[in-house]
Write an enzyme that holds these catalytic residues in place. Structure first.
Site, PDB file in Angstrom:
ATOM      1  N   LYS A   1      -4.925 -19.338  35.109  1.00 23.87           N
ATOM      2  CA  LYS A   1      -4.390 -20.806  34.901  1.00 23.87           C
ATOM      3  C   LYS A   1      -4.427 -21.010  33.270  1.00 23.87           C
ATOM      4  O   LYS A   1      -5.131 -21.171  32.749  1.00 23.87           O
ATOM      5  CB  LYS A   1      -5.609 -21.458  35.700  1.00 23.87           C
ATOM      6  CG  LYS A   1      -5.163 -23.002  35.597  1.00 23.87           C
ATOM      7  CD  LYS A   1      -5.837 -24.225  35.298  1.00 23.87           C
ATOM      8  CE  LYS A   1      -6.084 -24.538  33.706  1.00 23.87           C
ATOM      9  NZ  LYS A   1      -5.180 -25.370  33.217  1.00 23.87           N
TER      10      LYS A   1
ATOM     11  N   GLU B   1     -15.147 -17.287  25.718  1.00 25.87           N
ATOM     12  CA  GLU B   1     -14.508 -17.156  24.257  1.00 25.87           C
ATOM     13  C   GLU B   1     -14.467 -18.583  23.832  1.00 25.87           C
ATOM     14  O   GLU B   1     -13.230 -19.136  24.131  1.00 25.87           O
ATOM     15  CB  GLU B   1     -13.106 -16.118  24.244  1.00 25.87           C
ATOM     16  CG  GLU B   1     -13.165 -14.812  24.872  1.00 25.87           C
ATOM     17  CD  GLU B   1     -14.293 -13.964  24.125  1.00 25.87           C
ATOM     18  OE1 GLU B   1     -14.737 -14.427  22.867  1.00 25.87           O
ATOM     19  OE2 GLU B   1     -14.437 -12.908  24.628  1.00 25.87           O
TER      20      GLU B   1
ATOM     21  N   CYS C   1      -9.055 -19.957  16.899  1.00 28.11           N
ATOM     22  CA  CYS C   1     -10.434 -19.816  16.872  1.00 28.11           C
ATOM     23  C   CYS C   1     -11.050 -18.969  15.779  1.00 28.11           C
ATOM     24  O   CYS C   1     -12.395 -19.191  15.517  1.00 28.11           O
ATOM     25  CB  CYS C   1     -11.085 -19.378  18.143  1.00 28.11           C
ATOM     26  SG  CYS C   1     -10.182 -17.875  18.799  1.00 28.11           S
TER      27      CYS C   1
ATOM     28  N   GLU D   1     -15.330 -27.678  14.222  1.00 23.95           N
ATOM     29  CA  GLU D   1     -14.158 -26.991  14.155  1.00 23.95           C
ATOM     30  C   GLU D   1     -12.776 -27.990  14.305  1.00 23.95           C
ATOM     31  O   GLU D   1     -12.933 -28.756  14.988  1.00 23.95           O
ATOM     32  CB  GLU D   1     -13.781 -26.143  15.489  1.00 23.95           C
ATOM     33  CG  GLU D   1     -12.799 -25.418  15.635  1.00 23.95           C
ATOM     34  CD  GLU D   1     -12.466 -24.594  16.916  1.00 23.95           C
ATOM     35  OE1 GLU D   1     -12.963 -25.079  18.121  1.00 23.95           O
ATOM     36  OE2 GLU D   1     -12.520 -23.478  17.068  1.00 23.95           O
TER      37      GLU D   1
END
Ligand code: NAP
Ligand code: MG
Length: 478
Positions: free
Chosen positions: A176, A251, A285, A382
Protein backbone atom coordinates in the site's frame (compact mmCIF):
# COMPACT_ATOMS: atom_id res chain seq x y z
CA UNK A 1 4.82 13.52 -19.51
CA UNK A 2 2.09 12.78 -22.01
CA UNK A 3 1.95 9.01 -21.92
CA UNK A 4 -1.02 7.85 -19.83
CA UNK A 5 0.02 5.98 -16.71
CA UNK A 6 -1.62 3.08 -14.89
CA UNK A 7 -3.93 4.39 -12.18
CA UNK A 8 -5.89 1.27 -11.27
CA UNK A 9 -5.24 -1.21 -8.46
CA UNK A 10 -3.15 -4.28 -9.28
CA UNK A 11 -4.84 -7.42 -7.93
CA UNK A 12 -4.37 -11.08 -8.90
CA UNK A 13 -2.25 -10.26 -11.93
CA UNK A 14 -4.45 -7.58 -13.53
CA UNK A 15 -5.25 -3.90 -13.21
CA UNK A 16 -8.76 -3.29 -11.85
CA UNK A 17 -10.76 -0.26 -10.74
CA UNK A 18 -11.53 0.04 -7.02
CA UNK A 19 -14.57 -2.05 -6.07
CA UNK A 20 -16.59 1.03 -5.12
CA UNK A 21 -15.21 3.07 -8.03
CA UNK A 22 -13.58 5.65 -5.76
CA UNK A 23 -10.64 7.73 -6.99
CA UNK A 24 -8.15 10.24 -5.54
CA UNK A 25 -6.89 13.17 -7.63
CA UNK A 26 -3.14 13.76 -7.88
CA UNK A 27 -1.64 17.24 -7.95
CA UNK A 28 1.67 18.01 -9.64
CA UNK A 29 3.68 19.78 -6.88
CA UNK A 30 5.74 21.75 -9.43
CA UNK A 31 2.70 23.34 -11.10
CA UNK A 32 -0.09 22.93 -8.52
CA UNK A 33 -2.30 21.49 -11.27
CA UNK A 34 -4.37 18.36 -10.97
CA UNK A 35 -3.25 15.82 -13.58
CA UNK A 36 -4.76 12.37 -12.95
CA UNK A 37 -7.02 10.35 -10.71
CA UNK A 38 -5.96 7.15 -9.03
CA UNK A 39 -8.21 4.31 -7.86
CA UNK A 40 -8.77 4.38 -4.10
CA UNK A 41 -9.16 0.96 -2.49
CA UNK A 42 -11.56 0.27 0.33
CA UNK A 43 -12.21 -2.70 2.61
CA UNK A 44 -13.61 -4.90 -0.21
CA UNK A 45 -10.45 -4.48 -2.25
CA UNK A 46 -8.29 -5.27 0.79
CA UNK A 47 -10.27 -8.43 1.39
CA UNK A 48 -9.86 -9.53 -2.20
CA UNK A 49 -6.17 -8.70 -2.35
CA UNK A 50 -5.24 -10.37 0.94
CA UNK A 51 -7.21 -13.53 0.10
CA UNK A 52 -5.63 -13.64 -3.37
CA UNK A 53 -2.16 -13.26 -1.84
CA UNK A 54 -2.81 -16.07 0.65
CA UNK A 55 -3.99 -18.30 -2.21
CA UNK A 56 -0.87 -17.53 -4.24
CA UNK A 57 1.25 -18.34 -1.17
CA UNK A 58 -0.41 -21.72 -0.63
CA UNK A 59 -0.61 -22.50 -4.34
CA UNK A 60 3.11 -22.62 -4.70
CA UNK A 61 5.06 -19.40 -4.13
CA UNK A 62 6.17 -20.58 -0.68
CA UNK A 63 7.42 -23.89 -2.12
CA UNK A 64 9.03 -22.60 -5.29
CA UNK A 65 12.75 -23.39 -5.38
CA UNK A 66 14.78 -20.36 -4.25
CA UNK A 67 16.64 -20.41 -7.56
CA UNK A 68 13.34 -20.01 -9.42
CA UNK A 69 12.31 -17.10 -7.22
CA UNK A 70 15.74 -15.59 -7.86
CA UNK A 71 15.24 -15.87 -11.64
CA UNK A 72 12.00 -13.90 -11.42
CA UNK A 73 13.57 -11.24 -9.21
CA UNK A 74 16.45 -10.83 -11.68
CA UNK A 75 13.83 -10.42 -14.43
CA UNK A 76 12.05 -7.74 -12.40
CA UNK A 77 15.37 -5.89 -12.01
CA UNK A 78 15.96 -6.07 -15.77
CA UNK A 79 12.49 -4.71 -16.55
CA UNK A 80 12.98 -1.89 -14.02
CA UNK A 81 16.20 -0.94 -15.82
CA UNK A 82 14.48 -1.11 -19.21
CA UNK A 83 11.74 1.21 -17.91
CA UNK A 84 14.08 3.50 -15.96
CA UNK A 85 13.16 6.69 -17.77
CA UNK A 86 9.42 6.02 -17.66
CA UNK A 87 9.54 5.27 -13.92
CA UNK A 88 11.74 8.30 -13.21
CA UNK A 89 9.40 10.62 -15.12
CA UNK A 90 6.41 9.21 -13.21
CA UNK A 91 8.08 9.80 -9.85
CA UNK A 92 9.17 13.30 -10.85
CA UNK A 93 5.70 14.33 -11.95
CA UNK A 94 4.00 12.62 -9.02
CA UNK A 95 6.00 14.11 -6.13
CA UNK A 96 8.23 16.80 -7.67
CA UNK A 97 11.43 14.80 -7.19
CA UNK A 98 14.32 16.21 -9.25
CA UNK A 99 14.70 14.05 -12.33
CA UNK A 100 18.38 13.23 -11.71
CA UNK A 101 17.50 11.88 -8.25
CA UNK A 102 14.50 10.02 -9.65
CA UNK A 103 16.72 8.27 -12.23
CA UNK A 104 19.23 7.32 -9.52
CA UNK A 105 16.46 5.94 -7.33
CA UNK A 106 15.12 3.72 -10.11
CA UNK A 107 18.67 2.39 -10.61
CA UNK A 108 18.93 1.78 -6.86
CA UNK A 109 15.64 -0.12 -6.92
CA UNK A 110 16.87 -2.41 -9.70
CA UNK A 111 20.01 -3.11 -7.64
CA UNK A 112 17.83 -3.99 -4.64
CA UNK A 113 15.99 -6.66 -6.66
CA UNK A 114 19.33 -7.98 -7.95
CA UNK A 115 20.78 -8.10 -4.45
CA UNK A 116 17.88 -10.16 -3.05
CA UNK A 117 17.79 -12.37 -6.15
CA UNK A 118 21.42 -13.21 -5.38
CA UNK A 119 21.04 -13.25 -1.61
CA UNK A 120 18.24 -15.77 -1.32
CA UNK A 121 20.47 -18.66 -2.39
CA UNK A 122 23.03 -17.62 0.24
CA UNK A 123 20.58 -17.44 3.12
CA UNK A 124 20.42 -20.60 5.19
CA UNK A 125 19.87 -22.22 8.57
CA UNK A 126 22.31 -24.02 10.81
CA UNK A 127 22.98 -27.50 12.09
CA UNK A 128 23.34 -27.40 15.86
CA UNK A 129 25.25 -29.97 17.92
CA UNK A 130 22.65 -30.32 20.71
CA UNK A 131 23.84 -31.88 23.97
CA UNK A 132 21.50 -34.90 23.91
CA UNK A 133 22.69 -36.06 20.49
CA UNK A 134 20.33 -36.55 17.55
CA UNK A 135 20.25 -34.19 14.59
CA UNK A 136 19.14 -30.58 15.05
CA UNK A 137 18.79 -28.01 12.32
CA UNK A 138 17.10 -24.67 11.68
CA UNK A 139 14.96 -23.53 8.77
CA UNK A 140 14.15 -20.01 7.63
CA UNK A 141 10.52 -20.19 6.57
CA UNK A 142 8.34 -17.58 4.89
CA UNK A 143 5.59 -16.03 7.01
CA UNK A 144 2.69 -15.80 4.54
CA UNK A 145 1.08 -12.50 3.55
CA UNK A 146 3.13 -9.40 4.32
CA UNK A 147 1.50 -5.94 4.28
CA UNK A 148 4.03 -3.34 3.10
CA UNK A 149 2.99 0.25 3.80
CA UNK A 150 5.21 2.95 2.32
CA UNK A 151 5.62 6.76 2.45
CA UNK A 152 5.78 9.38 -0.31
CA UNK A 153 9.34 10.63 -0.02
CA UNK A 154 11.26 7.76 -1.67
CA UNK A 155 8.33 5.79 -3.08
CA UNK A 156 10.07 3.42 -5.47
CA UNK A 157 13.20 2.45 -3.50
CA UNK A 158 11.28 1.94 -0.25
CA UNK A 159 8.64 -0.19 -1.99
CA UNK A 160 11.48 -2.17 -3.60
CA UNK A 161 13.38 -2.72 -0.38
CA UNK A 162 10.29 -4.19 1.25
CA UNK A 163 8.90 -6.16 -1.71
CA UNK A 164 12.19 -7.70 -2.93
CA UNK A 165 13.35 -9.40 0.31
CA UNK A 166 9.79 -10.39 1.27
CA UNK A 167 9.25 -12.12 -2.09
CA UNK A 168 12.75 -13.59 -2.14
CA UNK A 169 12.05 -15.27 1.20
CA UNK A 170 8.84 -16.82 -0.18
CA UNK A 171 6.16 -14.46 1.16
CA UNK A 172 3.37 -12.79 -0.80
CA UNK A 173 2.99 -9.02 -0.46
CA UNK A 174 0.13 -6.55 -0.35
CA UNK A 175 1.79 -3.19 -1.04
CA UNK A 176 0.00 0.00 0.00
CA UNK A 177 1.87 3.07 -1.24
CA UNK A 178 1.18 6.54 0.21
CA UNK A 179 -1.85 8.34 -1.22
CA UNK A 180 0.37 11.09 -2.58
CA UNK A 181 2.73 8.74 -4.46
CA UNK A 182 1.03 5.59 -5.79
CA UNK A 183 2.16 5.61 -9.42
CA UNK A 184 5.53 3.82 -9.45
CA UNK A 185 4.23 1.19 -7.01
CA UNK A 186 1.26 0.48 -9.29
CA UNK A 187 3.63 0.22 -12.26
CA UNK A 188 5.82 -2.20 -10.31
CA UNK A 189 2.86 -4.59 -10.00
CA UNK A 190 2.53 -4.87 -13.78
CA UNK A 191 6.28 -5.08 -14.41
CA UNK A 192 6.71 -7.83 -11.82
CA UNK A 193 3.92 -9.82 -13.41
CA UNK A 194 5.49 -9.35 -16.85
CA UNK A 195 8.74 -10.63 -15.33
CA UNK A 196 7.05 -13.91 -14.45
CA UNK A 197 5.74 -13.29 -10.93
CA UNK A 198 2.58 -15.41 -10.53
CA UNK A 199 -0.77 -13.66 -10.07
CA UNK A 200 -1.49 -12.71 -6.46
CA UNK A 201 2.11 -12.84 -5.22
CA UNK A 202 2.35 -9.04 -5.34
CA UNK A 203 -0.84 -6.99 -4.96
CA UNK A 204 -0.70 -3.18 -5.09
CA UNK A 205 -3.49 -1.16 -3.51
CA UNK A 206 -3.55 2.61 -3.66
CA UNK A 207 -5.86 4.19 -1.11
CA UNK A 208 -6.04 6.29 2.02
CA UNK A 209 -4.14 4.86 4.98
CA UNK A 210 -6.52 6.63 7.33
CA UNK A 211 -9.47 4.76 5.78
CA UNK A 212 -8.08 1.31 4.94
CA UNK A 213 -4.88 1.04 6.97
CA UNK A 214 -6.51 -0.44 10.04
CA UNK A 215 -8.40 -3.04 7.97
CA UNK A 216 -5.20 -4.15 6.26
CA UNK A 217 -3.13 -4.22 9.45
CA UNK A 218 -5.75 -6.18 11.38
CA UNK A 219 -6.59 -8.67 8.64
CA UNK A 220 -6.22 -12.13 10.18
CA UNK A 221 -4.29 -13.47 7.17
CA UNK A 222 -1.68 -10.70 7.35
CA UNK A 223 1.28 -12.11 9.28
CA UNK A 224 3.68 -9.20 9.14
CA UNK A 225 3.43 -5.46 8.63
CA UNK A 226 6.45 -3.72 7.21
CA UNK A 227 5.92 0.01 7.60
CA UNK A 228 7.85 3.14 6.74
CA UNK A 229 6.37 6.47 7.72
CA UNK A 230 5.73 8.65 10.73
CA UNK A 231 6.38 7.62 14.32
CA UNK A 232 2.77 8.40 15.15
CA UNK A 233 1.30 5.95 12.61
CA UNK A 234 4.05 3.42 13.38
CA UNK A 235 3.05 3.40 17.05
CA UNK A 236 -0.60 3.01 16.08
CA UNK A 237 0.23 0.02 13.84
CA UNK A 238 2.33 -1.60 16.55
CA UNK A 239 -0.58 -1.30 18.95
CA UNK A 240 -3.04 -2.89 16.51
CA UNK A 241 -0.54 -5.63 15.65
CA UNK A 242 -0.05 -6.47 19.32
CA UNK A 243 -3.54 -7.98 19.59
CA UNK A 244 -2.57 -11.09 17.66
CA UNK A 245 1.22 -10.71 17.94
CA UNK A 246 1.70 -9.90 14.27
CA UNK A 247 5.31 -9.25 13.30
CA UNK A 248 6.11 -5.61 12.64
CA UNK A 249 9.07 -3.74 11.30
CA UNK A 250 8.95 0.03 11.47
CA UNK A 251 11.13 2.67 9.86
CA UNK A 252 10.03 5.98 11.32
CA UNK A 253 11.05 9.59 11.74
CA UNK A 254 14.42 11.12 12.52
CA UNK A 255 16.26 14.22 13.69
CA UNK A 256 19.74 13.24 12.69
CA UNK A 257 22.91 15.04 13.78
CA UNK A 258 25.79 16.25 11.62
CA UNK A 259 28.77 16.69 13.95
CA UNK A 260 31.71 18.78 12.77
CA UNK A 261 34.92 18.64 14.83
CA UNK A 262 37.57 21.34 14.48
CA UNK A 263 40.12 18.89 13.04
CA UNK A 264 37.83 17.89 10.14
CA UNK A 265 38.36 18.76 6.52
CA UNK A 266 36.11 21.80 6.79
CA UNK A 267 35.92 22.48 3.05
CA UNK A 268 34.75 18.97 2.32
CA UNK A 269 32.32 18.90 5.27
CA UNK A 270 30.82 22.28 4.36
CA UNK A 271 30.57 21.50 0.66
CA UNK A 272 28.76 18.19 1.16
CA UNK A 273 26.59 19.08 4.16
CA UNK A 274 23.86 21.11 2.39
CA UNK A 275 22.68 18.07 0.42
CA UNK A 276 22.75 15.95 3.60
CA UNK A 277 19.70 17.91 4.72
CA UNK A 278 18.25 19.61 1.62
CA UNK A 279 18.24 16.62 -0.75
CA UNK A 280 14.66 15.64 -1.61
CA UNK A 281 13.75 19.13 -0.34
CA UNK A 282 14.52 17.97 3.21
CA UNK A 283 11.79 15.33 3.07
CA UNK A 284 14.17 12.63 4.16
CA UNK A 285 13.99 10.62 7.37
CA UNK A 286 17.83 10.68 7.45
CA UNK A 287 18.09 14.46 6.92
CA UNK A 288 20.97 15.87 8.98
CA UNK A 289 18.76 18.61 10.38
CA UNK A 290 20.82 19.38 13.50
CA UNK A 291 24.39 20.51 12.83
CA UNK A 292 26.78 20.55 15.80
CA UNK A 293 29.97 22.53 15.11
CA UNK A 294 32.98 22.75 17.44
CA UNK A 295 33.14 26.41 18.50
CA UNK A 296 36.70 27.00 17.29
CA UNK A 297 35.57 26.53 13.68
CA UNK A 298 31.92 27.59 14.01
CA UNK A 299 32.19 30.90 12.14
CA UNK A 300 34.39 29.47 9.39
CA UNK A 301 32.11 26.45 8.91
CA UNK A 302 28.88 28.46 8.93
CA UNK A 303 30.23 30.85 6.31
CA UNK A 304 31.20 28.02 3.94
CA UNK A 305 28.03 26.04 4.65
CA UNK A 306 25.73 28.99 3.97
CA UNK A 307 27.64 29.82 0.80
CA UNK A 308 27.28 26.21 -0.42
CA UNK A 309 23.56 26.24 0.48
CA UNK A 310 22.99 29.43 -1.52
CA UNK A 311 24.56 27.76 -4.53
CA UNK A 312 22.05 24.86 -4.55
CA UNK A 313 19.94 24.77 -7.70
CA UNK A 314 16.33 25.09 -6.57
CA UNK A 315 13.51 24.84 -9.10
CA UNK A 316 11.87 22.87 -11.88
CA UNK A 317 12.34 19.16 -11.10
CA UNK A 318 12.36 18.24 -14.79
CA UNK A 319 15.71 19.99 -15.35
CA UNK A 320 18.70 17.67 -14.89
CA UNK A 321 20.69 20.30 -12.98
CA UNK A 322 17.98 20.81 -10.32
CA UNK A 323 19.05 19.69 -6.84
CA UNK A 324 16.04 20.86 -4.80
CA UNK A 325 12.51 20.65 -6.21
CA UNK A 326 9.18 21.61 -4.65
CA UNK A 327 7.77 20.11 -1.47
CA UNK A 328 5.32 17.30 -2.06
CA UNK A 329 2.13 19.22 -1.24
CA UNK A 330 0.68 22.50 -0.05
CA UNK A 331 0.03 20.90 3.34
CA UNK A 332 3.67 19.83 3.67
CA UNK A 333 4.91 23.34 2.83
CA UNK A 334 2.49 24.85 5.35
CA UNK A 335 3.70 22.47 8.02
CA UNK A 336 7.35 23.42 7.33
CA UNK A 337 6.46 27.12 7.37
CA UNK A 338 4.91 26.72 10.82
CA UNK A 339 8.33 25.65 12.10
CA UNK A 340 9.95 28.65 10.39
CA UNK A 341 7.42 31.03 11.93
CA UNK A 342 8.12 29.66 15.40
CA UNK A 343 11.88 30.18 14.85
CA UNK A 344 11.34 33.75 13.61
CA UNK A 345 9.10 34.52 16.57
CA UNK A 346 11.89 33.36 18.88
CA UNK A 347 14.26 35.77 17.04
CA UNK A 348 16.48 33.04 15.65
CA UNK A 349 18.79 34.12 12.82
CA UNK A 350 18.01 33.03 9.26
CA UNK A 351 21.41 32.97 7.53
CA UNK A 352 19.61 32.22 4.28
CA UNK A 353 16.34 30.95 2.79
CA UNK A 354 12.99 30.11 4.34
CA UNK A 355 11.07 32.18 1.79
CA UNK A 356 8.88 31.17 -1.16
CA UNK A 357 10.18 31.97 -4.63
CA UNK A 358 7.67 33.71 -6.96
CA UNK A 359 5.42 31.60 -9.16
CA UNK A 360 3.58 28.30 -8.98
CA UNK A 361 4.76 25.15 -7.20
CA UNK A 362 5.23 24.28 -3.53
CA UNK A 363 8.76 25.65 -3.39
CA UNK A 364 10.62 26.92 -0.36
CA UNK A 365 14.24 28.11 -0.38
CA UNK A 366 16.56 26.07 1.88
CA UNK A 367 16.76 27.73 5.30
CA UNK A 368 19.81 27.77 7.58
CA UNK A 369 18.75 28.77 11.11
CA UNK A 370 21.32 29.89 13.69
CA UNK A 371 21.17 30.47 17.43
CA UNK A 372 18.54 27.84 18.32
CA UNK A 373 18.05 26.69 21.89
CA UNK A 374 17.64 22.97 22.49
CA UNK A 375 14.10 23.66 23.68
CA UNK A 376 13.03 25.18 20.33
CA UNK A 377 10.42 23.24 18.41
CA UNK A 378 12.46 23.47 15.21
CA UNK A 379 15.44 21.94 17.03
CA UNK A 380 13.52 19.10 18.70
CA UNK A 381 10.90 18.00 16.15
CA UNK A 382 11.23 16.51 12.70
CA UNK A 383 10.58 19.30 10.17
CA UNK A 384 10.61 17.07 7.07
CA UNK A 385 11.40 20.02 4.86
CA UNK A 386 14.27 22.34 3.82
CA UNK A 387 15.36 23.73 7.20
CA UNK A 388 18.48 23.07 9.24
CA UNK A 389 19.61 24.34 12.66
CA UNK A 390 23.29 24.93 13.40
CA UNK A 391 24.66 25.07 16.95
CA UNK A 392 28.14 25.46 18.42
CA UNK A 393 29.63 23.10 21.02
CA UNK A 394 32.69 23.27 23.27
CA UNK A 395 32.71 19.92 24.96
CA UNK A 396 32.34 16.44 23.41
CA UNK A 397 30.36 15.02 26.34
CA UNK A 398 27.91 17.91 26.44
CA UNK A 399 27.45 17.70 22.65
CA UNK A 400 26.73 13.96 22.87
CA UNK A 401 24.13 14.58 25.58
CA UNK A 402 22.39 17.04 23.24
CA UNK A 403 22.67 14.65 20.28
CA UNK A 404 21.16 11.80 22.28
CA UNK A 405 18.46 13.91 23.95
CA UNK A 406 16.34 13.36 20.83
CA UNK A 407 13.70 10.64 21.02
CA UNK A 408 14.76 9.72 17.48
CA UNK A 409 17.87 7.78 16.50
CA UNK A 410 17.96 6.98 12.82
CA UNK A 411 21.09 8.35 11.19
CA UNK A 412 23.94 10.81 11.57
CA UNK A 413 27.32 11.99 10.34
CA UNK A 414 30.51 12.95 12.06
CA UNK A 415 33.49 14.74 10.58
CA UNK A 416 36.94 14.37 12.10
CA UNK A 417 40.43 13.25 11.14
CA UNK A 418 41.11 11.79 14.57
CA UNK A 419 40.56 8.05 14.27
CA UNK A 420 40.13 7.42 17.99
CA UNK A 421 37.59 10.20 18.31
CA UNK A 422 35.69 8.92 15.29
CA UNK A 423 35.30 5.48 16.82
CA UNK A 424 34.59 6.79 20.33
CA UNK A 425 31.87 9.17 19.15
CA UNK A 426 30.40 6.73 16.60
CA UNK A 427 29.87 4.24 19.43
CA UNK A 428 28.14 6.80 21.62
CA UNK A 429 25.67 8.31 19.12
CA UNK A 430 22.32 6.57 19.61
CA UNK A 431 21.40 5.83 16.01
CA UNK A 432 20.93 2.82 13.75
CA UNK A 433 23.24 4.12 11.03
CA UNK A 434 26.11 6.58 11.12
CA UNK A 435 28.71 7.78 8.64
CA UNK A 436 32.18 9.22 9.26
CA UNK A 437 33.49 11.87 6.82
CA UNK A 438 30.53 11.11 4.58
CA UNK A 439 26.77 11.56 4.57
CA UNK A 440 25.69 8.22 3.18
CA UNK A 441 23.00 6.32 5.10
CA UNK A 442 21.67 3.72 2.70
CA UNK A 443 23.71 0.81 1.34
CA UNK A 444 21.77 -2.02 -0.32
CA UNK A 445 24.05 -4.58 1.35
CA UNK A 446 23.95 -3.17 4.90
CA UNK A 447 21.19 -2.99 7.54
CA UNK A 448 19.16 0.23 7.67
CA UNK A 449 16.89 1.27 10.53
CA UNK A 450 16.62 3.18 13.76
CA UNK A 451 17.16 3.17 17.50
CA UNK A 452 14.51 4.48 19.91
CA UNK A 453 11.46 6.09 18.27
CA UNK A 454 13.04 5.87 14.81
CA UNK A 455 11.96 2.30 14.46
CA UNK A 456 12.13 -1.40 15.03
CA UNK A 457 13.76 -4.04 12.83
CA UNK A 458 15.95 -3.43 9.80
CA UNK A 459 15.46 -2.98 6.07
CA UNK A 460 18.15 -3.86 3.50
CA UNK A 461 21.10 -6.23 3.75
CA UNK A 462 20.71 -9.81 4.97
CA UNK A 463 18.94 -8.44 8.07
CA UNK A 464 15.84 -7.75 5.98
CA UNK A 465 15.65 -11.36 4.82
CA UNK A 466 15.76 -12.47 8.45
CA UNK A 467 12.90 -10.11 9.16
CA UNK A 468 10.68 -11.73 6.53
CA UNK A 469 11.12 -15.27 7.84
CA UNK A 470 10.24 -17.32 10.89
CA UNK A 471 13.08 -19.29 12.43
CA UNK A 472 12.15 -22.94 12.96
CA UNK A 473 14.18 -25.51 14.87
CA UNK A 474 13.80 -29.19 13.91
CA UNK A 475 15.13 -32.00 16.11
CA UNK A 476 15.44 -35.57 14.84
CA UNK A 477 16.06 -38.36 17.32
CA UNK A 478 18.65 -40.78 16.02
P1 NAP B 1 2.62 8.59 7.34
O1 NAP B 1 1.52 9.54 7.41
O2 NAP B 1 2.99 7.85 8.55
O3 NAP B 1 2.26 7.61 6.14
C1 NAP B 1 3.04 6.50 5.80
C2 NAP B 1 2.14 5.46 5.20
O4 NAP B 1 1.22 4.99 6.17
C3 NAP B 1 1.30 5.97 4.03
O5 NAP B 1 1.16 4.95 3.08
C4 NAP B 1 -0.02 6.26 4.71
O6 NAP B 1 -1.12 6.27 3.83
C5 NAP B 1 -0.10 5.11 5.67
N1 NAP B 1 -1.06 5.26 6.76
C6 NAP B 1 -1.62 6.41 7.25
N2 NAP B 1 -2.46 6.09 8.26
C7 NAP B 1 -2.44 4.74 8.42
C8 NAP B 1 -3.08 3.83 9.30
N3 NAP B 1 -3.95 4.22 10.23
N4 NAP B 1 -2.80 2.51 9.17
C9 NAP B 1 -1.94 2.07 8.23
N5 NAP B 1 -1.31 2.90 7.37
C10 NAP B 1 -1.54 4.22 7.47
O7 NAP B 1 3.97 9.26 6.85
P2 NAP B 1 4.18 10.12 5.55
O8 NAP B 1 3.44 11.39 5.81
O9 NAP B 1 3.89 9.35 4.33
O10 NAP B 1 5.78 10.30 5.56
C11 NAP B 1 6.44 11.18 6.39
C12 NAP B 1 7.01 10.48 7.62
O11 NAP B 1 7.61 9.24 7.28
C13 NAP B 1 8.08 11.26 8.29
O12 NAP B 1 7.85 11.31 9.66
C14 NAP B 1 9.37 10.49 7.99
O13 NAP B 1 10.39 10.61 8.90
C15 NAP B 1 8.90 9.11 7.89
N6 NAP B 1 9.78 8.34 7.01
C16 NAP B 1 10.65 7.45 7.57
C17 NAP B 1 11.51 6.71 6.79
C18 NAP B 1 12.46 5.72 7.39
O14 NAP B 1 13.04 4.91 6.67
N7 NAP B 1 12.67 5.69 8.68
C19 NAP B 1 11.48 6.86 5.41
C20 NAP B 1 10.59 7.77 4.87
C21 NAP B 1 9.73 8.49 5.69
P3 NAP B 1 -1.69 7.70 3.28
O15 NAP B 1 -0.62 8.27 2.46
O16 NAP B 1 -2.87 7.29 2.50
O17 NAP B 1 -2.01 8.53 4.48
MG1 MG C 1 0.80 11.25 6.59
Amino acid sequence: MNKPCETRLFIDGTYVPAAKGRVTPLIDPATESSWCEVAAADADDIERAVNGAQRAFEDGWRDLAPGKRAEILFNIARLIREHQEELAQLEMRNIGKPISDARDEVGLSARIFEYYAGAVTKFFGQTIPVARGGFDFTLRQPMGVVAAITPWNFPFPIASWKVAPALAAGNCVVLKPASLSPLTALRLGGLAHEAGLPAGVLQVLAGSGGKIGDVLVQHPLVRKISFTGSTEIGAHIMQLASRDIKRVSLELGGKSPNIIFADADLDQAAASSPMSVFANCGQDCCARSRVFVERKVYDAFVEKFVEATRRLVVGDPSRPETQVGPLVSAAQRNSVEDFLVSAREANRTFACGGDRPDGKGYYLRPAVVLGCETTDRIWREEVFGPAVCVRAFDDEEQMLREVNASPYGLSGSLWTNDLKRAIRVAKRVESGVLSVNSHSSVHVEAPFGGFKQSGLGRDLGMAALEGYTELKNVYIAL
